[in-house]
Design an enzyme around this catalytic site. Structure first.
Site, PDB file in Angstrom:
ATOM      1  N   ASP A 158       0.449  -0.942   0.043  1.00 46.16           N
ATOM      2  CA  ASP A 158       0.217   0.064  -0.102  1.00 46.16           C
ATOM      3  C   ASP A 158       0.858   0.886  -0.257  1.00 46.16           C
ATOM      4  O   ASP A 158       1.948   0.631   0.285  1.00 46.16           O
ATOM      5  CB  ASP A 158      -0.742   0.524   0.940  1.00 46.16           C
ATOM      6  CG  ASP A 158      -2.067  -0.640   1.371  1.00 46.16           C
ATOM      7  OD1 ASP A 158      -2.325  -1.312   0.023  1.00 46.16           O
ATOM      8  OD2 ASP A 158      -2.825  -0.626   2.199  1.00 46.16           O
ATOM      9  N   LYS A 180      -4.052   2.560  -3.071  1.00 46.26           N
ATOM     10  CA  LYS A 180      -5.599   2.936  -3.243  1.00 46.26           C
ATOM     11  C   LYS A 180      -5.368   4.564  -3.021  1.00 46.26           C
ATOM     12  O   LYS A 180      -4.966   5.365  -1.666  1.00 46.26           O
ATOM     13  CB  LYS A 180      -6.143   2.883  -2.334  1.00 46.26           C
ATOM     14  CG  LYS A 180      -6.602   1.638  -2.556  1.00 46.26           C
ATOM     15  CD  LYS A 180      -8.280   0.494  -2.053  1.00 46.26           C
ATOM     16  CE  LYS A 180      -8.335  -0.955  -2.128  1.00 46.26           C
ATOM     17  NZ  LYS A 180      -8.358  -1.673  -1.081  1.00 46.26           N
ATOM     18  N   MET A 295      -9.271   9.555   7.957  1.00 47.37           N
ATOM     19  CA  MET A 295      -9.349   9.687   6.362  1.00 47.37           C
ATOM     20  C   MET A 295     -10.951  10.876   6.604  1.00 47.37           C
ATOM     21  O   MET A 295     -11.751  10.610   5.935  1.00 47.37           O
ATOM     22  CB  MET A 295     -10.174   8.482   6.373  1.00 47.37           C
ATOM     23  CG  MET A 295      -9.588   7.501   5.610  1.00 47.37           C
ATOM     24  SD  MET A 295     -10.011   6.134   4.907  1.00 47.37           S
ATOM     25  CE  MET A 295     -10.877   5.148   6.716  1.00 47.37           C
TER      26      MET A 295
HETATM   27  N1  SAH Z   1      -4.573   0.769   9.073  1.00 41.92           N
HETATM   28  C1  SAH Z   1      -4.225   1.839   8.927  1.00 41.92           C
HETATM   29  C2  SAH Z   1      -5.191   3.268   8.943  1.00 41.92           C
HETATM   30  C3  SAH Z   1      -5.962   3.166   7.416  1.00 41.92           C
HETATM   31  S1  SAH Z   1      -6.845   4.011   6.949  1.00 41.92           S
HETATM   32  C4  SAH Z   1      -4.034   1.898   9.856  1.00 41.92           C
HETATM   33  O1  SAH Z   1      -3.941   1.786  10.981  1.00 41.92           O
HETATM   34  O2  SAH Z   1      -3.283   3.705  10.465  1.00 41.92           O
HETATM   35  C5  SAH Z   1      -5.489   5.337   5.811  1.00 41.92           C
HETATM   36  C6  SAH Z   1      -5.274   6.640   7.162  1.00 41.92           C
HETATM   37  O3  SAH Z   1      -4.270   7.240   8.506  1.00 41.92           O
HETATM   38  C7  SAH Z   1      -5.736   8.032   6.389  1.00 41.92           C
HETATM   39  O4  SAH Z   1      -6.364   8.758   5.398  1.00 41.92           O
HETATM   40  C8  SAH Z   1      -4.899   8.629   7.427  1.00 41.92           C
HETATM   41  O5  SAH Z   1      -6.407   9.792   8.140  1.00 41.92           O
HETATM   42  C9  SAH Z   1      -3.955   7.696   8.882  1.00 41.92           C
HETATM   43  N2  SAH Z   1      -3.400   7.244   8.648  1.00 41.92           N
HETATM   44  C10 SAH Z   1      -2.179   6.559   8.232  1.00 41.92           C
HETATM   45  N3  SAH Z   1      -0.765   6.901   8.179  1.00 41.92           N
HETATM   46  C11 SAH Z   1      -0.749   8.342   8.781  1.00 41.92           C
HETATM   47  C12 SAH Z   1       0.215   9.152   9.033  1.00 41.92           C
HETATM   48  N4  SAH Z   1       1.997   7.836   8.607  1.00 41.92           N
HETATM   49  N5  SAH Z   1       0.263  10.352   9.256  1.00 41.92           N
HETATM   50  C13 SAH Z   1      -0.570  11.296   9.370  1.00 41.92           C
HETATM   51  N6  SAH Z   1      -2.800  10.457   9.272  1.00 41.92           N
HETATM   52  C14 SAH Z   1      -2.216   8.429   8.487  1.00 41.92           C
END
Ligand code: SAH
Length: 373
Positions: A158, A180, A295
């Site tokens: 991803d 995505k 998100m």
């Molecule tokens: N599985 C992931 C989340 C996936 S949904 C987790 O546990 O972190 C994707 C969302 O995660 C993004 O839209 C944002 O809201 C958040 N996100 C993921 N990585 C990030 C980062 N490095 N900094 C800030 N937000 C992040």
């Protein structure tokens, strides 16, 4: 098993702010590009086409993408050229052009990977391991997650996983990008499931590399179920979720004794009132726990308005933490009423938003990237 030699080792090189030309836009270039970003180089990618995770980095302003081959003029003022195509002849040509321009060069030996595609390293059915990579800093990948990556035959990645780790894979490991991008390019979940099964059935050890934790809005269980239904062995290495680690990296705890006794993590990908949504925002607003919204950058004004309607105080601090764990990390603080009015200076995706008194631990002024650049 000994740790393999890194694909691209830039440790000790002073690359901050220096122009580095990367030739090649295939998935195999992801590790090299993100490693250069971690070294704070100014990265310019030259390739007629790039995979979606590279496109995402370009759209977030982290790299510059030129949708064409690099010419001699493009090497002027470059300090380093990195050849990272999926073709050995193209890599050799890129390195030769660097020599001609008297620019230092390095090979992120990706062509070797491409040659392996189609080879079945193990007899019988392989396996799938979902690895939660944490928010983006390779240091926040678990030891078990790293071990799974280092023994993988193929990595299906991803865009928000800590891509820099890909620079440490064995040269023969194939990397498949299935990013995505919100409102942009994407590989469908059905196709991702198919890729996992196809690869495992070819006898490969497949790592499905994800950002954060695989089961926090990661569609991880859909992939687990697809594997189980197909009889493909599957396991999961949990990850450090951005929902907790993002705020923590900005100095914001999701709980604090005497202040708040819990937190709720919700997706903001559809705004309150949208028929596709199932979140009861009014109850959340009245709940008294910290709200962590993933998100939810585009929908934040609507979310803030719904929370105000349910009785949350307009002065409640709101912290928006962006690119947590990456060199481009930054965060902004506002209040619930200002957020409802759309007053979110510089807020962009990906971001974790914290609503609650704990967000007050983030200083009011712009922090992080600017401060320590
Ligand atoms: N599985 C992931 C989340 C996936 S949904 C987790 O546990 O972190 C994707 C969302 O995660 C993004 O839209 C944002 O809201 C958040 N996100 C993921 N990585 C990030 C980062 N490095 N900094 C800030 N937000 C992040």
């Amino acid at each position: 098993m000994p740790e393999p030699a890194p694909q691209l080792d830039v440790s000790g090189l002073r690359l901050a702010g220096r122009r580095v030309v990367v030739v090649g836009g295939a998935a195999a270039a992801l590790g090299a590009v993100t490693r250069l970003l971690a070294a704070r180089a100014s990265v310019e990618v030259y390739a007629p086409r790039v995979v979606d995770s590279l496109l995402d980095l370009a759209e977030r302003g982290l790299v510059t993408w030129h949708a064409r081959e690099a010419g001699a003029d493009d090497l002027e003022r470059a300090w380093l050229l990195v050849a990272a195509t999926d073709d050995a002849a193209d890599d050799a040509a890129a390195l030769a052009s660097a020599d001609a321009a008297e620019v230092l060069s390095a090979l992120a030996s990706t062509a070797a990977r491409a040659e392996q595609v189609g080879a079945a390293p193990n007899a019988g059915v392989g396996s799938v391991t979902l690895v939660g990579g944490g928010p983006g800093d390779p240091g926040l990948l678990t030891v078990a997650g790293r071990a799974a990556l280092m023994s993988a035959d193929v990595v299906v990645t991803d865009r928000l996983a800590p891509l820099e780790v890909l620079a440490d894979l064995r040269p023969d490991v194939e990397v498949i990008d299935v990013a995505k991008i919100p409102r942009g390019a994407f590989t469908s979940q059905e196709r991702i499931n198919e890729i996992l099964l196809e690869q495992a059935r070819a006898g490969r050890r497949v790592v499905r590399f994800k950002g954060g934790d695989p089961f926090v809005f990661g569609r991880g269980m859909e992939e687990v179920l697809a594997c189980r239904e197909a009889g493909v062995p599957v396991d999961v290495v949990p990850g450090v979720t951005s929902a907790v680690a993002g705020p923590a990296l900005a100095g914001v705890p999701v709980t604090h004794r005497g202040v708040v006794q819990g937190f709720a993590v919700v997706s903001g990908h559809v705004p309150p009132g949208d028929p596709r949504g199932t979140v009861d925002w009014a109850s959340l607003g009245a709940s008294g726990v910290t709200l962590v919204v993933l998100m939810g950058v585009a929908t934040l004004p609507a979310i803030a308005a719904a929370l105000l309607d349910s009785g949350r105080d307009g002065d409640t601090p709101v912290a928006v933490v962006m690119d947590a764990g990456l060199p481009s990390h930054r965060s902004v603080r506002t209040s619930l009423s200002r957020a409802a009015a759309g007053d979110l200076p510089g807020a962009s995706s990906p971001a974790v938003t914290v609503v609650g008194d704990v967000a007050g631990f983030l200083p009011e002024a712009e922090t992080d990237a600017e401060a320590d650049a």
